[in-house]
Structure formats: structure tokens, C-alpha cells
Design an enzyme around this catalytic site. Structure first.
Site, PDB file in Angstrom:
ATOM      1  CG  ASN A 220      -1.979   1.098   1.138  1.00  0.00           C
ATOM      2  OD1 ASN A 220      -2.428   1.487   0.069  1.00  0.00           O
ATOM      3  ND2 ASN A 220      -2.340   1.638   2.286  1.00  0.00           N
TER       4      ASN A 220
ATOM      5  CE1 TYR B 271      -0.413   6.985  -7.239  1.00  0.00           C
ATOM      6  CE2 TYR B 271      -2.374   7.163  -8.599  1.00  0.00           C
ATOM      7  CZ  TYR B 271      -1.766   6.765  -7.435  1.00  0.00           C
ATOM      8  OH  TYR B 271      -2.510   6.138  -6.460  1.00  0.00           O
TER       9      TYR B 271
ATOM     10  CE  LYS C 258      -0.604   3.394  -7.095  1.00  0.00           C
ATOM     11  NZ  LYS C 258      -0.460   2.542  -5.900  1.00  0.00           N
TER      12      LYS C 258
END
Length: 169
Positions: A7, A73, A77
Site C-alpha cells: 500500500n 502515477y 499503477k
């Protein structure tokens, strides 16, 4: 240890043409490299102990659809989403399940801080979500608990999207 939740993440709001090599490296080191090598350590542990287990990584809707000023980002991901598929295939014979969760906007303290400074951005974002609200940390935690539970024993290689319908359009 029979479950790992990846996470850790950093984000960067910057136009793709303005991203520096240093910013790229820092973001990828945390978001993608960190996730891969933590997963690798968990895989080694589970294989060495001959125990089933699971790896759950937090991806994002940014890894599924495009957003302005979020290229680095989103790329990181998307890498997590593909990594999930690849590791699930490699590790299935060892009883290791590998899945990801792709939340949309979650109402966290850092998100609240950003939106308090940009209230128009908050309203614009909510208007794009069919449920007309952000997700909660508890909802994401519930999905993590599900994926780590025996009820998800036949789920591997999947990215479960939690975005209030945002990516349904």
C-alpha cells in the site's frame, strides 16, 4: 505471515512534458519497484515455508484510464496491475494468490486537505462518479479483508475496481 498488502505509494501532479528523470525514478522506486520486491520477498517466504498465502497490491483507477497531469502515477499503477497478472500465473502452483485493488478517489485526510484548498475540483470529481461520493478507507479495507480471506480462495490475477462506477462510462 500469510498475507501481504502493498500500500505504499507516492503521487505526482505534473504534465508529462515537465516530469524530470529524478521525479520519475523516485515515484517508480516507491510505487512499482517497492511493490515488486516486497511481493518477491513474500513469494519466497511462502514458497520456503510451503504455505499458501496472498499478495494484495493497491493499484488505482489511474492505472486503467487516462488522467491529465498523472502520467507517471498512472504508469506505475498500470504496472502493478500487470505485475498482479504475471505473479498470479507464476505463483499459482504454490497456492499463492496475487490480486490488486484499484480504488477511485478515497476520502482520506490527504485528499481532504487537497480538496479543502480546491473545492471546485472536489465538486467536479464527485459529478463524474455515478454514486456521487468518494470511497471510504473502510470500504477499501473491507475489500482487502475479503481478498485475504478463505472466501477469495479461488480469486487470483484479478484487479478489483472500487470507484463508485467512475470507470463504467
Amino acid at each position: 505471515v500469510d498475507a501481504l498488502v502493498n500500500n505504499a505509494a507516492v503521487t505526482l501532479r505534473r504534465a508529462a512534458l515537465e516530469v524530470t528523470p529524478q521525479e520519475w525514478d523516485e515515484l517508480m522506486a516507491v510505487n512499482l519497484k517497492g511493490t515488486f520486491f516486497m511481493s518477491q520477498q513474500m513469494g519466497r517466504h511462502l514458497m520456503a515455508t510451503r504455505r499458501p498465502g496472498c499478495v494484495i497490491s493497491l493499484a488505482s483507477t489511474h492505472g486503467l484510464v487516462g488522467y491529465a497531469q498523472r502520467s507517471t502515477y498512472g504508469i506505475s499503477k498500470a504496472g502493478i496491475i500487470q505485475m498482479t497478472r504475471m505473479l498470479a500465473i507464476e505463483w499459482a502452483e504454490h497456492g499463492i494468490r496475487v490480486n490488486a485493488i484499484a480504488p477511485g478517489t478515497v476520502d482520506t485526510p490527504s485528499r481532504a486537505e487537497y480538496f479543502s484548498a480546491h473545492p471546485a475540483a472536489r465538486q467536479a470529481m464527485i459529478k463524474r462518479i455515478p454514486f456521487r461520493r468518494f470511497g471510504t478507507p473502510g470500504e477499501v479495507a473491507g475489500m482487502v479483508c475479503y481478498l485475504a480471506s478463505p472466501q477469495a480462495a479461488y480469486v487470483t490475477g484479478q484487479t478489483l475496481v472500487m470507484d463508485g462506477g467512475l470507470t463504467s462510462y
